[in-house]
Design an enzyme around this catalytic site. Structure first.
Site, PDB file in Angstrom:
ATOM      1  N   CYS A 271     -13.655 -27.368  10.065  1.00 41.00           N
ATOM      2  CA  CYS A 271     -12.390 -26.823   9.569  1.00 41.00           C
ATOM      3  C   CYS A 271     -11.293 -27.871   9.549  1.00 41.00           C
ATOM      4  CB  CYS A 271     -11.965 -25.641  10.449  1.00 41.00           C
ATOM      5  SG  CYS A 271     -10.429 -24.855   9.919  1.00 41.00           S
TER       6      CYS A 271
ATOM      7  N   CYS B 171      -7.939 -26.959   9.211  1.00 39.92           N
ATOM      8  CA  CYS B 171      -6.641 -26.310   9.392  1.00 39.92           C
ATOM      9  C   CYS B 171      -5.786 -27.075  10.412  1.00 39.92           C
ATOM     10  CB  CYS B 171      -6.825 -24.857   9.833  1.00 39.92           C
ATOM     11  SG  CYS B 171      -7.226 -24.635  11.582  1.00 39.92           S
TER      12      CYS B 171
ATOM     13  N   ASP C  80      -8.048  -7.020   1.288  1.00 36.49           N
ATOM     14  CA  ASP C  80      -7.050  -7.201   2.340  1.00 36.49           C
ATOM     15  C   ASP C  80      -7.632  -6.669   3.634  1.00 36.49           C
ATOM     16  OD1 ASP C  80      -5.333  -4.641   3.534  1.00 36.49           O
ATOM     17  OD2 ASP C  80      -6.509  -4.172   1.750  1.00 36.49           O
TER      18      ASP C  80
ATOM     19  N   CYS D  62      -7.194 -26.947  14.022  1.00 36.78           N
ATOM     20  CA  CYS D  62      -8.397 -27.749  14.249  1.00 36.78           C
ATOM     21  C   CYS D  62      -8.123 -29.248  14.145  1.00 36.78           C
ATOM     22  CB  CYS D  62      -9.493 -27.326  13.274  1.00 36.78           C
ATOM     23  SG  CYS D  62     -10.172 -25.683  13.642  1.00 36.78           S
TER      24      CYS D  62
ATOM     25  N   HIS E 220      -5.696 -20.482  12.115  1.00 41.77           N
ATOM     26  CA  HIS E 220      -7.099 -20.842  11.879  1.00 41.77           C
ATOM     27  C   HIS E 220      -7.852 -19.736  11.153  1.00 41.77           C
ATOM     28  CE1 HIS E 220     -11.183 -22.278  12.496  1.00 41.77           C
ATOM     29  NE2 HIS E 220     -11.460 -21.034  12.879  1.00 41.77           N
TER      30      HIS E 220
ATOM     31  N   ASP F  93       0.845  -1.178   0.000  1.00 43.82           N
ATOM     32  CA  ASP F  93       0.000   0.000   0.000  1.00 43.82           C
ATOM     33  C   ASP F  93       0.888   1.239   0.000  1.00 43.82           C
ATOM     34  OD1 ASP F  93       0.905   0.213   2.580  1.00 43.82           O
ATOM     35  OD2 ASP F  93      -0.984  -0.298   3.530  1.00 43.82           O
TER      36      ASP F  93
END
Length: 371
Positions: free
Chosen positions: A304, A306, A266, A309, A335, A93
């Site tokens: 989930c 991930c 974002d 998890c 996560h 940015d």
């Protein structure tokens, strides 16, 4: 052209589009969410972990890297990709949002912004040419034009002068660009005023940027107002170029943004709330610090897949967070980012199957959002 959007499919029922964003450091499937690596690192994550959870592009911050370690040092290291060990696309940015959020510590002129460092109080200057010089030294794939992020609420007169200055600064950014392997995106401003937004979109489109962002949203205005701005602004942006909604990362806003034709997003939201012990789940937000999870041996989210998890219980992660153990915030961060990146993958599938309205309705019902 350094960056190009290949549109694979356009939804017949919404304004959503499925695409591939081609950059010098690889291709990004769109719509895409970009994890934020403010200080040349996504907090608590290694680049390898980011790749494992599906991150294809990340964002870094011009203002913060300008203050430390300094863009000259990053250039000396071979550019931001080498410096932070990330070989996929990076968007930087312009630093405008951070500078303008300093309030009393900054003074705006036509040349740029005189401001005081939030680190040591030293007097510094940032304008279009300086923002481009810093971003070219960083070597990001996508650099953002230096803009004035109009606060909410703002008077019509202030929003108008701010928007017009942003357009003049955008022209100066293009003139000062020298790298051919870096794309510069223009940023639409204009506050919550339709005629100003439309003028900004038309003026910037005439400058032929390779991509466009909608800035000055998610700054405190009601969500319905943000959606209205997108409804009349996005159709005025060039159809074949990427469209980026800045600073937006809640699941409902991602879905609504995609339905209005946005390709890139974002936000610090997923990593910030993770560090406070809040996680996103398929059933809504969950505050892991709460006592009700003290003896819960189930995962953060049964739906989930991930790393957190698959391997850890709510009880264990709550213990880590309560004890201020670093692993706790690492697991909640993994996560949350995985959750949003998976959401974007599901959104892309829904666009491909032309079932995005149904996906939105089902997701909102599960998550507890009012449609």
């Amino acid at each position: 052209m350094a960056v190009m959007l290949e549109i694979i499919k356009e939804s017949k029922r919404t304004k959503a589009r499925l695409g591939r964003l081609h950059t010098p450091h690889g291709t990004v499937d769109t719509p895409a969410f970009m994890p934020v690596g403010t200080q040349a690192t996504v907090k608590a994550m290694t680049p390898e972990e980011l790749k494992e959870i599906g991150a294809q592009i990340i964002l870094s911050n011009t203002y913060h890297l300008f203050l430390r370690p300094g863009h000259e040092l990053v250039a000396e290291a071979g550019g931001l990709h080498k410096f932070m060990h990330w070989d996929r696309p990076i968007l930087t940015d312009s630093g405008g949002f951070q500078v303008f959020s300093l309030g009393d510590l900054r003074k705006i002129t036509e040349e740029g912004v005189q401001f005081r460092s939030h680190l040591d109080g030293s007097s510094l200057f940032l304008g279009p040419e300086q923002a481009m010089e810093i971003q070219m030294a960083l070597g990001s794939d996508i650099a953002m034009a230096f803009d004035e992020c109009t606060p909410y609420p703002s008077s019509y007169e202030y929003a108008k002068s701010s928007m017009e200055r942003t357009t003049r600064w955008a022209e100066r950014c293009l003139k000062s660009q020298t790298r051919q392997d870096q794309a510069v995106f223009g940023i639409v401003q204009g506050g919550m005023y339709r005629d100003l937004r439309e003028q900004s979109a038309r003026d910037l489109s005439s400058l032929n940027f390779p991509g466009y962002a909608v800035g000055g949203l998610s700054v405190g205005e009601p969500k319905h107002m943000m959606y209205e701005v997108l409804d009349y602004t996005v159709p005025l942006l060039p159809a074949g170029k990427p469209r980026y909604l800045m600073g937006v990362g809640s699941p409902d806003c991602l879905i609504e943004g995609v339905m209005r034709g946005i390709d890139m997003f974002d936000c610090v939201l997923p990593t910030r709330i993770a560090r406070n012990g809040t996680v996103m789940t398929s059933r809504g937000k969950l505050v892991i610090r709460n006592a009700e999870h003290a003896r819960d041996m189930g995962p953060l989210d049964p739906q989930c897949d991930c790393y957190a998890c698959r391997n850890y219980s709510r009880a264990y992660i709550r213990h880590l967070v309560k004890a201020d153990e670093i692993l706790g915030l690492r697991l909640t961060t993994i996560h949350n980012l995985y959750f949003l990146l998976q959401l974007m993958a599901e959104i892309r599938t829904a666009i491909e199957q032309d079932s995005l309205p149904e996906f939105r309705q089902e997701f909102f019902a599960r998550y507890g959002y009012e449609p």
